[in-house]
Structures are given as structure tokens and as C-alpha cells.
Scaffold this active site. Structure first.
Site, PDB file in Angstrom:
ATOM      1  NE  ARG A   1       0.238  -3.225  -1.573  1.00 55.46           N
ATOM      2  CZ  ARG A   1      -0.804  -3.514  -2.340  1.00 55.46           C
ATOM      3  NH1 ARG A   1      -1.489  -2.551  -2.912  1.00 55.46           N
ATOM      4  NH2 ARG A   1      -1.166  -4.766  -2.538  1.00 55.46           N
TER       5      ARG A   1
ATOM      6  CB  THR B   1      -0.740 -10.783  -3.107  1.00 55.66           C
ATOM      7  OG1 THR B   1      -1.514 -10.121  -4.130  1.00 55.66           O
ATOM      8  CG2 THR B   1       0.388 -11.564  -3.772  1.00 55.66           C
TER       9      THR B   1
END
Length: 339
Positions: free
Chosen positions: A220, A68
Site C-alpha cells: 500500500r 483485504t
């Protein structure tokens, strides 16, 4: 199974302000994936020189590696707008048609989990990607009729954790296909240093390197661990993230020296102790630790495969000697089985 696992596959919401603030905006800020960045930079410059839309891009790889983020970086480098949606959110072909017809020339449409598009919606994409037009059927029975509508040239960026589940006709329509790889420890340390600067938290190099080693090579997860360690540092070390506070925090969070958490350990223990190291089927193994097969296949196994702790065979999952060694379990050197 619902749990409070610190390490999971859930995408962070676009409404999460902290996560958005950590996203790099351009290639110079984006750490790692050097080959992909170089190839995309050339493609972007060429498209801008021709005053054309960038060719369609497919990004795949395990969760949390920056698909993303990379899509947003591409949009920023192309100096264009990006519209974001996901495969599960597009329930009907009409939903996708509505999105496509609102795109302006040169816009980027990012579809996360593109492998979960339904077949009818996927077929709408075929003509949209190749000919910049959409065709769909309205009404039913004798009143059914086909509608064709031209749309503006655009770039589709698709992201998926399951490359093999994309149909060949859709896969073949992407001009560029990139697999995002796990990050190295030095790359993870650089990412964490940048994040700590954004958080305005004081850090020591050894502390960041320790978080990096336990981040499963995934940005992440590294940023998640950094936030949790920051909480501990504010209480235990005057807000300074040093080696001692990192080890104490991550030990309390049950993240071991190489990034395995309790569920990973349960998975390996089940495979080795309950099933003698395998081979054992995915369904049986998932049931034994009370996890759904999707979580096991998409979240737990990729990192264990990367470490060389397990192998997937036609007969099922098998634990390697490296897994036995990490858990401190002896094996029969001839058979490789638990003794």
C-alpha cells in the site's frame, strides 16, 4: 494527531477507484506470501471438490500488507460473492444478524478489524461459524426471548492488526490462521512494476527499485509513493520514472533511503535524545512526539521492529545500536547510551 503523513495506517476506501484497480484478482497476480497462497490454493481446490464452503480464515499482520486484497482473491478463486464490513461498523448484534441472514450458500463474509467487534456481536458469530445458525435475544426484562434462525453455509474471513486482542473462543473457531509478512525488495519491485503498467507510466528499473527500498516493505505504501513520484515525473522528466526523479521526489516528501519518514525520525530522536535510548513507556514516548499510542504501536513501531531499530521490553521501548547508526549518533560501546 491529525497530519498529512504520507505513510499511515488508514485503510483506503473501497470507493477509491485507483486503489481498486491495483488489486490483483487471483493468486497468479498476487505477489509474495507464497506459503499462504500455496496453502489456500490447496484448501480452495479441496472445498470445491467437496462442493463445500471454505473453512473460516483469519488473516493478521501490520496494515497495508494485503489482507483485504487476499480476501477478495479468495472469493474470486472460490467463484463466489464477498460481503465486506468491519468490526466498528457493526454496532449491534442485530446489524450482524441482518448481514448473516442475507448471505447465500457459499458466500464469503469479510470482517476487517474483527478484533473491534463488541462482545454481543462476537457471541452471535460463535453459533454462526460452527452450526450455521444465529441466536440472539430480543426485547428486555420479562418480555425478553431468544430467537434462533438457520443461515446458509458461508465462509468468514476476519482481518486484524491485533491478533492478541481477539478472544480465544473466537480465535479458536477459525480453521486457518495466517500471518502476513513484510515483503522483500524484489517482491516490492515486481508489485510496483505491475502498478506502473496499470497507471500506463514509463519506468526505469533503477527507479522502481529505489521506490521499493523506501516502501517499508508494504504494498500500500509502495503504491502511494509511486503515485506521488508519478506526479513529479510528469513535471520533471517527461513522464518517465527514473532514478533521479525518484530520489528527488522522495527526498522532498521526507522519505529517507530506507523508508523512514519525518515522524519515524522524530520517534527515534525522541527515544534516543530525550530519553537516552530508553527504556521508556509507550504513553510517555507517544506524548513526546504528539502522537496517539495506537498510531505509534500499530504504524510506527512494526517497521522499526522489523528493521531491528527498537526493542520492546517489560520496562519500555529501547533503541538499538542500529538506530543510533542510522541517525549518525554515537553511542558508548559499553553502555549503548548516547554520548
Amino acid at each position: 494527531m491529525e497530519n498529512d503523513r504520507l505513510i499511515d495506517s488508514d485503510e483506503i476506501s473501497e470507493d477509491f477507484p485507483t486503489e481498486i484497480s491495483l488489486r490483483p484478482r487471483n493468486f497468479s497476480e498476487y505477489v509474495g506470501q507464497e506459503r499462504i497462497k500455496k496453502t489456500l490454493s490447496i484448501a480452495i481446490r479441496a472445498a470445491q471438490k467437496r462442493v463445500e464452503s471454505l473453512d473460516h480464515v483469519l488473516l493478521y499482520g501490520p496494515p497495508g500488507l494485503g489482507k483485504t486484497t487476499l480476501a477478495n482473491v479468495i472469493a474470486h478463486e472460490m467463484k463466489t460473492d464477498i460481503k465486506v464490513t468491519s468490526g466498528p461498523a457493526i454496532e449491534k448484534a442485530g446489524d450482524l444478524v441482518a448481514i448473516l441472514t442475507r448471505l447465500q450458500k457459499g458466500d464469503i463474509l469479510f470482517i476487517d478489524e474483527i478484533h473491534r467487534l463488541n462482545k454481543v456481536s462476537e457471541e452471535v458469530l460463535y453459533s454462526a461459524m460452527e452450526e450455521y445458525r444465529v441466536s440472539w435475544v430480543i426485547e428486555q426484562g420479562l418480555k425478553a426471548r431468544s430467537v434462533n434462525l438457520g443461515i446458509q453455509p458461508f465462509t468468514l474471513i476476519g482481518a486484524t492488526t491485533k491478533y492478541g486482542k481477539l478472544s480465544p473462543p473466537l480465535r479458536d473457531r477459525f480453521g486457518s490462521i495466517f500471518r502476513l509478512n513484510f515483503y522483500t525488495d524484489p517482491e516490492m519491485t515486481t508489485i510496483l512494476k505491475r502498478s506502473s503498467n496499470i497507471f500506463k507510466v514509463k519506468t526505469e528499473q533503477e527507479g522502481l527499485e529505489q521506490i521499493a527500498k523506501r516502501s517499508r516493505k508494504t504494498p500500500r505504501i509502495g503504491n502511494r509513493l509511486l503515485r506521488r513520484v508519478r506526479d513529479f515525473s510528469e513535471i520533471e522528466s517527461n513522464g518517465i520514472i527514473n532514478l533521479d526523479v525518484v530520489i528527488n521526489a522522495l527526498d522532498q516528501l521526507e522519505v529517507d533511503s530506507i523508508g523512514l519518514d519525518k515522524i519515524d525520525i522524530d520517534f527515534l530522536n525522541s527515544l534516543i535524545v530525550k530519553f537516552g535510548g530508553g527504556p521508556v513507556g509507550l504513553d510517555t514516548l507517544s506524548a513526546s512526539i504528539n502522537e496517539d499510542t495506537g498510531t505509534v504501536e500499530d504504524v510506527i513501531e512494526p517497521f522499526l521492529l522489523n528493521l531491528g531499530f527498537i526493542s520492546r521490553t517489560n520496562r519500555g521501548r529501547i533503541a538499538t545500536n542500529l538506530a543510533y547508526e542510522h541517525l549518525g549518533i554515537e553511542t558508548d560501546p559499553k553502555q549503548g547510551n548516547l554520548i
